[in-house]
Design a protein around this motif. Structure first.
Motif, PDB file in Angstrom:
ATOM      1  N   UNK A  13       0.857  -1.184   0.000  1.00 48.53           N
ATOM      2  CA  UNK A  13       0.000   0.000   0.000  1.00 48.53           C
ATOM      3  C   UNK A  13       0.890   1.231   0.000  1.00 48.53           C
ATOM      4  N   UNK A  14       0.609   2.167  -0.886  1.00 51.24           N
ATOM      5  CA  UNK A  14       1.340   3.440  -0.931  1.00 51.24           C
ATOM      6  C   UNK A  14       0.364   4.574  -0.632  1.00 51.24           C
ATOM      7  N   UNK A  15       0.831   5.584   0.062  1.00 49.26           N
ATOM      8  CA  UNK A  15      -0.045   6.692   0.451  1.00 49.26           C
ATOM      9  C   UNK A  15       0.577   8.026   0.056  1.00 49.26           C
ATOM     10  N   UNK A  16      -0.202   8.832  -0.649  1.00 50.81           N
ATOM     11  CA  UNK A  16       0.164  10.223  -0.930  1.00 50.81           C
ATOM     12  C   UNK A  16      -0.463  11.052   0.177  1.00 50.81           C
ATOM     13  N   UNK A  17       0.350  11.504   1.090  1.00 49.47           N
ATOM     14  CA  UNK A  17      -0.131  12.165   2.313  1.00 49.47           C
ATOM     15  C   UNK A  17      -0.331  13.656   2.027  1.00 49.47           C
ATOM     16  N   UNK A 186      -4.797   8.345  -1.662  1.00 42.56           N
ATOM     17  CA  UNK A 186      -4.451   9.763  -1.608  1.00 42.56           C
ATOM     18  C   UNK A 186      -5.515  10.508  -0.814  1.00 42.56           C
ATOM     19  N   UNK A 187      -5.062  11.316   0.111  1.00 42.61           N
ATOM     20  CA  UNK A 187      -5.984  12.137   0.905  1.00 42.61           C
ATOM     21  C   UNK A 187      -6.132  13.521   0.290  1.00 42.61           C
ATOM     22  N   UNK A 188      -7.015  14.306   0.835  1.00 43.78           N
ATOM     23  CA  UNK A 188      -7.271  15.728   0.522  1.00 43.78           C
ATOM     24  C   UNK A 188      -8.236  15.950  -0.631  1.00 43.78           C
ATOM     25  N   UNK A 189      -8.733  14.886  -1.232  1.00 38.83           N
ATOM     26  CA  UNK A 189      -9.701  15.043  -2.311  1.00 38.83           C
ATOM     27  C   UNK A 189      -9.089  15.184  -3.690  1.00 38.83           C
ATOM     28  N   UNK A 190      -7.772  15.391  -3.769  1.00 37.43           N
ATOM     29  CA  UNK A 190      -7.113  15.478  -5.074  1.00 37.43           C
ATOM     30  C   UNK A 190      -7.047  14.084  -5.702  1.00 37.43           C
ATOM     31  N   UNK A 191      -7.132  14.044  -7.036  1.00 32.64           N
ATOM     32  CA  UNK A 191      -7.162  12.753  -7.724  1.00 32.64           C
ATOM     33  C   UNK A 191      -6.098  12.717  -8.824  1.00 32.64           C
ATOM     34  N   UNK A 192      -4.857  12.687  -8.407  1.00 32.89           N
ATOM     35  CA  UNK A 192      -3.734  12.597  -9.337  1.00 32.89           C
ATOM     36  C   UNK A 192      -2.538  11.983  -8.609  1.00 32.89           C
ATOM     37  N   UNK A 193      -1.552  11.544  -9.399  1.00 36.92           N
ATOM     38  CA  UNK A 193      -0.371  10.891  -8.836  1.00 36.92           C
ATOM     39  C   UNK A 193       0.712  11.869  -8.400  1.00 36.92           C
ATOM     40  N   UNK A 194       0.742  13.043  -8.998  1.00 35.25           N
ATOM     41  CA  UNK A 194       1.748  14.051  -8.629  1.00 35.25           C
ATOM     42  C   UNK A 194       3.171  13.508  -8.688  1.00 35.25           C
ATOM     43  N   UNK A 195       3.496  12.843  -9.806  1.00 32.76           N
ATOM     44  CA  UNK A 195       4.857  12.375 -10.049  1.00 32.76           C
ATOM     45  C   UNK A 195       5.312  11.356  -9.012  1.00 32.76           C
ATOM     46  N   UNK A 196       4.403  10.502  -8.587  1.00 38.29           N
ATOM     47  CA  UNK A 196       4.684   9.487  -7.571  1.00 38.29           C
ATOM     48  C   UNK A 196       4.546   8.092  -8.167  1.00 38.29           C
ATOM     49  N   UNK A 197       5.616   7.317  -8.158  1.00 36.90           N
ATOM     50  CA  UNK A 197       5.612   5.913  -8.576  1.00 36.90           C
ATOM     51  C   UNK A 197       4.929   5.706  -9.934  1.00 36.90           C
ATOM     52  N   UNK A 198       5.274   6.533 -10.910  1.00 32.85           N
ATOM     53  CA  UNK A 198       4.604   6.476 -12.205  1.00 32.85           C
ATOM     54  C   UNK A 198       4.787   5.116 -12.884  1.00 32.85           C
ATOM     55  N   UNK A 199       5.977   4.584 -12.868  1.00 34.68           N
ATOM     56  CA  UNK A 199       6.223   3.279 -13.469  1.00 34.68           C
ATOM     57  C   UNK A 199       5.542   2.180 -12.671  1.00 34.68           C
ATOM     58  N   UNK A 200       5.703   2.236 -11.369  1.00 35.60           N
ATOM     59  CA  UNK A 200       5.239   1.165 -10.493  1.00 35.60           C
ATOM     60  C   UNK A 200       3.714   1.116 -10.381  1.00 35.60           C
ATOM     61  N   UNK A 201       3.044   2.231 -10.666  1.00 32.31           N
ATOM     62  CA  UNK A 201       1.589   2.310 -10.476  1.00 32.31           C
ATOM     63  C   UNK A 201       0.787   1.856 -11.688  1.00 32.31           C
ATOM     64  N   UNK A 202       1.443   1.209 -12.644  1.00 29.84           N
ATOM     65  CA  UNK A 202       0.781   0.838 -13.896  1.00 29.84           C
ATOM     66  C   UNK A 202      -0.522   0.065 -13.679  1.00 29.84           C
ATOM     67  N   UNK A 207      -7.604   4.666  -4.262  1.00 35.74           N
ATOM     68  CA  UNK A 207      -8.670   5.119  -3.370  1.00 35.74           C
ATOM     69  C   UNK A 207      -8.369   6.573  -3.025  1.00 35.74           C
ATOM     70  N   UNK A 208      -9.272   7.465  -3.398  1.00 33.95           N
ATOM     71  CA  UNK A 208      -9.111   8.889  -3.110  1.00 33.95           C
ATOM     72  C   UNK A 208     -10.054   9.271  -1.976  1.00 33.95           C
ATOM     73  N   UNK A 209      -9.493   9.877  -0.952  1.00 31.78           N
ATOM     74  CA  UNK A 209     -10.264  10.233   0.232  1.00 31.78           C
ATOM     75  C   UNK A 209     -10.391  11.754   0.355  1.00 31.78           C
ATOM     76  N   UNK A 210     -11.558  12.250   0.764  1.00 31.35           N
ATOM     77  CA  UNK A 210     -11.733  13.696   0.900  1.00 31.35           C
ATOM     78  C   UNK A 210     -11.049  14.287   2.118  1.00 31.35           C
ATOM     79  N   UNK A 211     -10.692  13.453   3.096  1.00 31.11           N
ATOM     80  CA  UNK A 211     -10.110  13.994   4.328  1.00 31.11           C
ATOM     81  C   UNK A 211      -8.713  14.539   4.080  1.00 31.11           C
ATOM     82  N   UNK A 212      -8.326  15.513   4.877  1.00 31.95           N
ATOM     83  CA  UNK A 212      -6.954  16.018   4.846  1.00 31.95           C
ATOM     84  C   UNK A 212      -6.073  15.067   5.658  1.00 31.95           C
ATOM     85  N   UNK A 213      -4.804  14.993   5.291  1.00 32.41           N
ATOM     86  CA  UNK A 213      -3.947  13.969   5.883  1.00 32.41           C
ATOM     87  C   UNK A 213      -3.930  13.961   7.411  1.00 32.41           C
ATOM     88  N   UNK A 214      -3.863  15.094   8.106  1.00 35.35           N
ATOM     89  CA  UNK A 214      -3.837  15.030   9.570  1.00 35.35           C
ATOM     90  C   UNK A 214      -5.068  14.355  10.174  1.00 35.35           C
TER      91      UNK A 214
END
Length: 248
Positions: A13-17, A186-202, A207-214
């Motif tokens: 599991x990877x998390x974009x905080x 990914x938290x905060x409601x954003x729905x993009x990878x933001x240059x994170x694990x582009x190759x590995x995420x093929x 799962x996109x969550x509306x909550x903010x990371x804290x």
């Protein structure tokens, strides 16, 4: 279970905080307070991942693009990363967790690199949950570095261009030896990878969550695992064939 069966439990599991700054701004606080509160959510996610029995948890702590932020905020984040690692190291070591870092170490302060490398060395023999922290990480730069290494191998006569495979690239990424993420949160409601694990995420599920990371909680982590468990990972196959294989 068939390779095409419905997903059960992810191994990685990877998390974009995302959302620390907005959490603080919404409360009239300095942005650093959001990052400090976010560190508590890191503890929550690591504990939940350990208890879930997954093998790998990757946390996107600081991207290569985050250097564009105000200098005082960058310094605060870097200080928090070093402090968090130092404070949690022995606790995680006792829990048999293994700590790893991906990203460019050049450009980081000597103290931060020292903290990260100390944690890697201390826990390298542990066999429990792998906690992978992405610091000064950018996926495009990671891929470019891998391609450059392959080009050098071709130049040195060790490899022919037509012999290059996906496996050759994967072995030269920061995540060599680590399975690709099955699930990315990914938290905060954003729905993009933001240059994170582009190759590995093929073939990752998202799962996109509306909550903010804290505000991220243990329950949210397990809810994301539950969402993943009912996904059908087809890997390019057609659904009727997938169902037939899953039932065989």
């Amino acid at each position: 279970m068939s390779h095409y069966a419905a997903a059960a439990k992810p191994d990685h599991v990877a998390i974009i905080m995302d959302g620390n700054g907005r959490w603080a701004n919404g409360r009239g606080l300095r942005r650093v307070m959001g990052h400090r509160k976010g560190a508590e959510a890191v503890r929550v996610s690591v504990d939940a991942a350990r208890d879930s029995g997954i093998g790998y948890l990757t946390l996107f702590a600081f991207s290569s693009e985050n250097w564009k932020r105000p200098e005082d905020e960058v310094n605060d984040i870097m200080g928090l990363i070093g402090l968090f690692v130092d404070r949690e190291l022995e606790n995680y070591h006792r829990q048999n967790l293994r700590f790893r870092m991906i990203g460019e170490r050049s450009g980081l302060s000597e103290s931060v690199v020292k903290s990260l490398e100390k944690a890697e060395k201390r826990t390298e023999s542990n066999t429990g949950l792998n906690v992978i922290v992405a610091v000064n990480y950018g996926a495009r730069a990671e891929i470019a570095k891998a391609v450059s290494a392959l080009a050098q191998s071709v130049k040195d006569g060790l490899l022919k261009p037509e012999e290059i495979t996906e496996a050759h690239i994967a072995r030269r990424l920061d995540t060599a030896g680590i399975p690709d993420p099955d699930l990315i949160i990914r938290t905060s409601g954003e729905q993009r990878l933001s240059n994170f694990l582009l190759w590995q995420a093929a073939y990752s599920e998202f799962v996109f969550l509306p909550c903010l990371w804290p505000d991220f909680s243990r329950e949210m982590f397990f809810d994301a695992l539950e969402t993943y468990s009912v996904r059908c990972r087809r890997y390019g196959g057609v659904e009727e064939h997938v169902k037939a294989l899953a039932g065989s």
